[in-house]
Write an enzyme that holds these catalytic residues in place. Structure first.
Site, PDB file in Angstrom:
ATOM      1  N   GLU A   1      51.562  15.899  10.260  1.00  0.00           N
ATOM      2  CA  GLU A   1      51.015  15.640   9.320  1.00  0.00           C
ATOM      3  C   GLU A   1      50.733  15.163   8.608  1.00  0.00           C
ATOM      4  O   GLU A   1      49.467  14.814   8.220  1.00  0.00           O
ATOM      5  CB  GLU A   1      51.005  17.528   8.965  1.00  0.00           C
ATOM      6  CG  GLU A   1      50.325  18.512  10.656  1.00  0.00           C
ATOM      7  CD  GLU A   1      49.870  19.129  10.361  1.00  0.00           C
ATOM      8  OE1 GLU A   1      48.337  18.084  10.067  1.00  0.00           O
ATOM      9  OE2 GLU A   1      49.160  19.319  11.737  1.00  0.00           O
TER      10      GLU A   1
ATOM     11  N   TYR B   1      45.931  21.404   2.943  1.00  0.00           N
ATOM     12  CA  TYR B   1      45.616  21.801   4.282  1.00  0.00           C
ATOM     13  C   TYR B   1      46.973  21.451   4.907  1.00  0.00           C
ATOM     14  O   TYR B   1      47.705  22.543   6.349  1.00  0.00           O
ATOM     15  CB  TYR B   1      44.928  20.714   4.958  1.00  0.00           C
ATOM     16  CG  TYR B   1      45.281  20.541   6.208  1.00  0.00           C
ATOM     17  CD1 TYR B   1      44.683  21.191   7.217  1.00  0.00           C
ATOM     18  CD2 TYR B   1      46.051  18.931   6.762  1.00  0.00           C
ATOM     19  CE1 TYR B   1      45.271  20.517   8.364  1.00  0.00           C
ATOM     20  CE2 TYR B   1      46.279  19.190   7.408  1.00  0.00           C
ATOM     21  CZ  TYR B   1      45.555  19.830   8.901  1.00  0.00           C
ATOM     22  OH  TYR B   1      46.624  19.494   9.837  1.00  0.00           O
TER      23      TYR B   1
ATOM     24  N   ASP C   1      40.924  21.474   7.753  1.00  0.00           N
ATOM     25  CA  ASP C   1      40.888  19.732   7.745  1.00  0.00           C
ATOM     26  C   ASP C   1      39.040  19.760   8.504  1.00  0.00           C
ATOM     27  O   ASP C   1      38.256  20.568   8.277  1.00  0.00           O
ATOM     28  CB  ASP C   1      41.856  19.475   8.408  1.00  0.00           C
ATOM     29  CG  ASP C   1      41.710  19.834  10.579  1.00  0.00           C
ATOM     30  OD1 ASP C   1      40.684  20.813   9.570  1.00  0.00           O
ATOM     31  OD2 ASP C   1      41.773  19.481  11.308  1.00  0.00           O
TER      32      ASP C   1
END
Length: 380
Positions: free
Chosen positions: A42, A125, A143
């Site tokens: 991520e 996020y 996102d």
DNA sequence: AATGCGTGGTC
DNA sequence: TGACCAAGCAT
């Protein structure tokens, strides 16, 4: 904007997750739900496309297979692994968070989105993504894909560049997310956003959620998401000093904050700093500019150089907010200089791989190599 | 709230 | 080439 009934929400979840089960992408970080794997992927994926990330992720996991390995790794090694990926503070923050998990939390991960956000580099996020994928918490992960997908599905007109708009989307998606499979739901939205519901050339005609896509049904798909324009990159002119010594080239390590923090480049001289108050930049003769660059360099570092232009070697590199135009200038020193006042060192080409160098430096090097090759051709 | 922070792909 | 975009965060 649209509002969805409970019936519609149920139908959407089923449609989306059935499609994801069948067509979701197979990615290196999707082999398990290990929070370390989810986390590293991520962070790398922030503002970065999947195809770019894949090789970096694979090398990274070989070099730093566990959170302990990352926490105890030399930062230089970490930055080398990150070189070329951009947004280098992500790497430093990643290691800081790893050290916090190992040293202060005894290797225990925070398991909720709220707690995850206390780690450096994990914002709303990323916290939502890790909490939902690794720990099954039913929280949205908003996102760019989520903004695009849901703004189209529901014709949400709020400007996504405004910070408050995130809260609106979190609330909306919070109602639609499948509480039984939150991680799959969030990942399915991302897959949708990078396949049928892309920014420029969507294929909503064949999208599994076509019937839910109000903007498409109204023929207004490309109006979404609504975002205000970004400012243009500011042009900046530099001289790049290619200073060759008997053992290599002079490199500086950039300051630990700001652009390309801690990375290695040729010494760079901002042309604006060489222009005096009563002069206009761009009107200065190149010979004068180069002469002043040498004077400035000697004043800063105590190293005397005779610089000369490298004919027709210009490098351009655009960052998010700056556009650099670099002219190569070169000098050759007959002996390695005293580096006591110089924030850097001499590096041989064979040792470049041991230093974290940004893409703009790679471009400078390639331009210099071309120069040497063409010079060689003239001699022969 | 506004700004700083990379890179690669596409049209 | 320039403009825009891509799994954002820190300050």
């Amino acid at each position: 904007m649209e509002h969805w009934s409970p019936t519609k929400i149920t139908a959407f979840r089923k449609t989306l997750l059935s499609w994801y089960d069948e067509a979701g992408r197979v990615l290196p970080w999707r082999k398990d739900h290990d929070p370390y794997h989810v986390w590293v992927s991520e962070i790398m994926l922030q503002q970065t496309q999947v195809q770019t990330v894949i090789p970096y992720y694979q090398r990274f996991m070989t070099m730093f297979p566990t959170v302990d390995a990352l926490a105890s790794a030399p930062t230089e090694q970490l930055m080398r692994a990150w070189a070329g990926l951009g947004y280098y503070s992500r790497a430093r923050n990643l290691q800081r968070a790893a050290q916090e998990i190992v040293n202060e939390r005894h290797g225990q991960w925070p398991t909720t989105a709220v707690e995850l956000q206390s780690l450096t580099g994990i914002g709303p996020y990323t916290a939502g993504a890790i909490a939902s994928i690794a720990f099954g918490e039913p929280v949205p992960a908003v996102d760019g894909n989520a903004f695009r997908v849901f703004s189209r599905l529901m014709e949400i007109d709020a400007d996504i560049t405004k910070p408050q708009t995130r809260q609106l989307f979190e609330q909306v998606i919070g109602e639609v997310i499948d509480p039984k499979r939150p991680g799959d739901f969030n990942q399915a939205i991302m897959d949708l956003g990078s396949s049928y519901m892309t920014a420029k050339q969507p294929d909503s005609e064949h999208s599994p959620v076509r019937a839910f896509n109000q903007a498409f049904l109204d023929g207004k798909e490309l109006n979404y998401p609504v975002r205000s324009a970004k400012p243009r990159p500011v042009p900046m002119a530099y001289l790049a000093l290619v200073i060759q010594t008997p053992t290599g080239y002079l490199f500086t390590q950039r300051p630990s904050t700001g652009m390309l923090a801690g990375l290695w480049t040729f010494p760079l001289q901002l042309e604006a700093d060489l222009v005096q108050d009563d002069e206009k930049q761009g009107e200065l003769d190149e010979e004068i500019l180069i002469k002043r660059a040498a004077e400035e360099f000697a004043a800063d570092t105590g190293i005397e150089v005779t610089l000369s232009a490298v004919p027709s070697r210009r490098v351009s590199h655009t960052f998010t907010h700056q556009k650099w135009q670099l002219k190569l200038v070169q000098a050759t020193l007959s002996a390695d200089p005293d580096l006591s006042l110089f924030p850097g060192q001499v590096i041989a080409p064979s040792a470049f791989a041991q230093f974290a160098m940004p893409t703009v430096q790679q471009k400078l090097w390639r331009a210099w190599v071309k120069t040497m090759e063409s010079d060689k051709g003239k001699e022969g």
